[in-house]
Design a protein around this motif. Structure first.
Motif, mmCIF file in Angstrom:
data_model
loop_
_atom_site.group_PDB
_atom_site.id
_atom_site.type_symbol
_atom_site.label_atom_id
_atom_site.label_comp_id
_atom_site.label_asym_id
_atom_site.label_seq_id
_atom_site.Cartn_x
_atom_site.Cartn_y
_atom_site.Cartn_z
ATOM 1 N N GLN A 10 0.833 -1.199 0.000
ATOM 2 C CA GLN A 10 0.000 0.000 0.000
ATOM 3 C C GLN A 10 0.875 1.258 0.000
ATOM 4 O O GLN A 10 0.594 2.221 -0.723
ATOM 5 C CB GLN A 10 -0.921 -0.004 1.217
ATOM 6 C CG GLN A 10 -1.877 1.171 1.261
ATOM 7 C CD GLN A 10 -2.796 1.114 2.479
ATOM 8 O OE1 GLN A 10 -2.633 0.286 3.357
ATOM 9 N NE2 GLN A 10 -3.750 2.019 2.515
ATOM 10 N N LEU A 11 1.947 1.239 0.790
ATOM 11 C CA LEU A 11 2.840 2.389 0.831
ATOM 12 C C LEU A 11 3.509 2.599 -0.529
ATOM 13 O O LEU A 11 3.631 3.737 -0.999
ATOM 14 C CB LEU A 11 3.903 2.218 1.926
ATOM 15 C CG LEU A 11 4.888 3.376 2.085
ATOM 16 C CD1 LEU A 11 4.165 4.690 2.391
ATOM 17 C CD2 LEU A 11 5.910 3.067 3.177
ATOM 18 N N ARG A 12 3.923 1.525 -1.166
ATOM 19 C CA ARG A 12 4.543 1.643 -2.494
ATOM 20 C C ARG A 12 3.568 2.269 -3.492
ATOM 21 O O ARG A 12 3.948 3.123 -4.286
ATOM 22 C CB ARG A 12 5.017 0.272 -2.996
ATOM 23 C CG ARG A 12 6.268 -0.229 -2.302
ATOM 24 C CD ARG A 12 6.756 -1.540 -2.896
ATOM 25 N NE ARG A 12 7.997 -1.939 -2.258
ATOM 26 C CZ ARG A 12 8.096 -2.939 -1.368
ATOM 27 N NH1 ARG A 12 7.017 -3.648 -1.041
ATOM 28 N NH2 ARG A 12 9.257 -3.233 -0.837
ATOM 29 N N GLN A 14 1.106 4.313 -2.814
ATOM 30 C CA GLN A 14 0.972 5.731 -2.468
ATOM 31 C C GLN A 14 2.180 6.535 -2.939
ATOM 32 O O GLN A 14 2.030 7.642 -3.466
ATOM 33 C CB GLN A 14 0.799 5.895 -0.954
ATOM 34 C CG GLN A 14 -0.505 5.367 -0.420
ATOM 35 C CD GLN A 14 -0.537 5.330 1.107
ATOM 36 O OE1 GLN A 14 0.448 5.580 1.782
ATOM 37 N NE2 GLN A 14 -1.706 4.984 1.648
ATOM 38 N N LEU A 15 3.370 5.967 -2.772
ATOM 39 C CA LEU A 15 4.592 6.684 -3.174
ATOM 40 C C LEU A 15 4.699 6.808 -4.691
ATOM 41 O O LEU A 15 5.150 7.837 -5.197
ATOM 42 C CB LEU A 15 5.824 5.992 -2.598
ATOM 43 C CG LEU A 15 6.005 6.162 -1.094
ATOM 44 C CD1 LEU A 15 7.009 5.156 -0.541
ATOM 45 C CD2 LEU A 15 6.446 7.594 -0.766
ATOM 46 N N LEU A 16 4.281 5.779 -5.416
ATOM 47 C CA LEU A 16 4.287 5.870 -6.875
ATOM 48 C C LEU A 16 3.324 6.959 -7.343
ATOM 49 O O LEU A 16 3.642 7.733 -8.254
ATOM 50 C CB LEU A 16 3.917 4.519 -7.499
ATOM 51 C CG LEU A 16 5.008 3.449 -7.465
ATOM 52 C CD1 LEU A 16 4.439 2.080 -7.801
ATOM 53 C CD2 LEU A 16 6.148 3.813 -8.411
ATOM 54 N N ALA A 17 2.165 7.040 -6.708
ATOM 55 C CA ALA A 17 1.189 8.081 -7.059
ATOM 56 C C ALA A 17 1.732 9.470 -6.715
ATOM 57 O O ALA A 17 1.569 10.421 -7.498
ATOM 58 C CB ALA A 17 -0.131 7.831 -6.339
ATOM 59 N N LEU A 18 2.395 9.593 -5.579
ATOM 60 C CA LEU A 18 2.995 10.866 -5.177
ATOM 61 C C LEU A 18 4.033 11.307 -6.204
ATOM 62 O O LEU A 18 4.069 12.465 -6.629
ATOM 63 C CB LEU A 18 3.640 10.729 -3.795
ATOM 64 C CG LEU A 18 4.495 11.897 -3.317
ATOM 65 C CD1 LEU A 18 3.615 13.091 -2.973
ATOM 66 C CD2 LEU A 18 5.324 11.495 -2.107
ATOM 67 N N ARG A 19 4.861 10.370 -6.618
ATOM 68 C CA ARG A 19 5.922 10.663 -7.584
ATOM 69 C C ARG A 19 5.341 11.137 -8.906
ATOM 70 O O ARG A 19 5.783 12.135 -9.466
ATOM 71 C CB ARG A 19 6.743 9.378 -7.768
ATOM 72 C CG ARG A 19 8.124 9.583 -8.247
ATOM 73 C CD ARG A 19 8.999 8.408 -7.923
ATOM 74 N NE ARG A 19 8.748 7.247 -8.745
ATOM 75 C CZ ARG A 19 9.498 6.150 -8.695
ATOM 76 N NH1 ARG A 19 10.499 6.063 -7.860
ATOM 77 N NH2 ARG A 19 9.236 5.142 -9.469
ATOM 78 N N ARG A 20 4.347 10.415 -9.412
ATOM 79 C CA ARG A 20 3.695 10.810 -10.665
ATOM 80 C C ARG A 20 3.034 12.171 -10.529
ATOM 81 O O ARG A 20 3.036 12.980 -11.451
ATOM 82 C CB ARG A 20 2.645 9.770 -11.080
ATOM 83 C CG ARG A 20 3.206 8.561 -11.767
ATOM 84 C CD ARG A 20 2.113 7.695 -12.363
ATOM 85 N NE ARG A 20 1.114 7.271 -11.393
ATOM 86 C CZ ARG A 20 1.212 6.190 -10.625
ATOM 87 N NH1 ARG A 20 2.268 5.417 -10.712
ATOM 88 N NH2 ARG A 20 0.254 5.888 -9.772
ATOM 89 N N GLY A 21 2.455 12.429 -9.352
ATOM 90 C CA GLY A 21 1.727 13.671 -9.121
ATOM 91 C C GLY A 21 2.585 14.917 -9.143
ATOM 92 O O GLY A 21 2.070 16.026 -9.295
ATOM 93 N N LEU A 22 3.896 14.763 -9.010
ATOM 94 C CA LEU A 22 4.781 15.928 -9.041
ATOM 95 C C LEU A 22 4.808 16.570 -10.427
ATOM 96 O O LEU A 22 5.094 17.752 -10.555
ATOM 97 C CB LEU A 22 6.201 15.550 -8.620
ATOM 98 C CG LEU A 22 6.384 15.145 -7.154
ATOM 99 C CD1 LEU A 22 7.814 14.681 -6.920
ATOM 100 C CD2 LEU A 22 6.030 16.292 -6.223
ATOM 101 N N GLY A 23 4.554 15.790 -11.456
ATOM 102 C CA GLY A 23 4.554 16.313 -12.819
ATOM 103 C C GLY A 23 5.947 16.355 -13.408
ATOM 104 O O GLY A 23 6.940 16.508 -12.694
ATOM 105 N N PRO A 24 6.054 16.235 -14.737
ATOM 106 C CA PRO A 24 7.361 16.141 -15.391
ATOM 107 C C PRO A 24 8.247 17.363 -15.199
ATOM 108 O O PRO A 24 9.454 17.242 -15.011
ATOM 109 C CB PRO A 24 7.030 15.935 -16.866
ATOM 110 C CG PRO A 24 5.563 15.874 -17.000
ATOM 111 C CD PRO A 24 4.940 16.066 -15.659
ATOM 112 N N SER A 25 7.683 18.573 -15.245
ATOM 113 C CA SER A 25 8.535 19.765 -15.131
ATOM 114 C C SER A 25 9.089 19.916 -13.721
ATOM 115 O O SER A 25 10.256 20.265 -13.539
ATOM 116 C CB SER A 25 7.777 21.027 -15.554
ATOM 117 O OG SER A 25 6.647 21.223 -14.729
ATOM 118 N N VAL A 26 8.277 19.623 -12.711
ATOM 119 C CA VAL A 26 8.758 19.695 -11.324
ATOM 120 C C VAL A 26 9.825 18.629 -11.098
ATOM 121 O O VAL A 26 10.886 18.902 -10.518
ATOM 122 C CB VAL A 26 7.595 19.533 -10.321
ATOM 123 C CG1 VAL A 26 8.113 19.366 -8.894
ATOM 124 C CG2 VAL A 26 6.651 20.723 -10.403
#
Length: 196
Positions: A10-12, A14-26
């Motif tokens: 579950q943590l993995r 959440q972390l994958l979603a967090l990473r994707r959510g940062l967006g490519p430019s960020v």
């Protein structure tokens, strides 16, 4: 106080979603700052060889560090999965052909003359280590394959975990996310901090 075991799957997620959510430019801006921080360390400057993962998808990008290592005349080696919990390292040079593994990871071709034995590189070599998250004492939450824990258990050089601030946690142990085989890196490099 006893820790409650964490659901790593579950943590993995959440972390994958967090990473994707940062967006490519960020991610690109943050990763450029991480590369500058790593390249400014004494450990990087003195390393004759860099062992590095080849970043895919939303991982902290290693391309700039690979380029800087080549420019500085360092040996650059990347891993190839050879079995359960097992990586073999091969020297890579600009323009080399890479293969995409079944896991979607770029790997160097298995050319015997290019094989690098990390144990023979000495204590000044540097390994760049991926992770979904790191904590402030160097422990990492990986993808669950155990490849880097096995590698770090034998590596004598300096290991540097590449981590965005958004994925830096105070303590994976306090979260119940550590197991006996987990190995810490020597340095965690984020866009704002170097934790030794």
């Amino acid at each position: 106080m006893a820790t409650v075991p964490l659901d790593k799957k579950q943590l993995r997620t959440q972390l994958l979603a967090l990473r994707r959510g940062l967006g490519p430019s960020v991610r690109a801006e943050v990763d450029a700052r991480i590369a500058v921080a790593v390249a400014a360390t004494e450990e990087w400057r003195e390393a004759p060889a860099i062992l590095t993962y080849l970043s895919v998808r939303d991982e902290v990008d290693t391309r700039e560090l690979v380029r800087l290592a080549w420019e500085a005349g360092k040996v650059v080696a990347a891993p190839r999965v050879t079995g359960p919990h097992s990586l073999a390292w091969y020297r890579v040079e600009a323009g080399d052909e890479l293969e995409v593994s079944a896991m979607g990871i770029e790997e160097p071709l298995a050319r015997g003359e290019r094989r690098v034995d990390p144990a023979c590189l000495g204590e000044r070599s540097v390994a760049l280590v991926p992770g979904l998250a790191f904590d402030e004492v160097g422990y990492r939450l990986g993808y669950g394959g155990g490849f880097y824990d096995a590698f770090l258990g034998r590596f004598r050089g300096v290991s540097i975990g590449l981590c965005r601030d958004a994925a830096l946690m105070p303590s994976l142990a306090d979260m119940g996310a550590l197991e006996t085989h987990d190995r810490a890196v020597g340095i965690v490099a984020t866009e704002t901090r170097l934790l030794r």
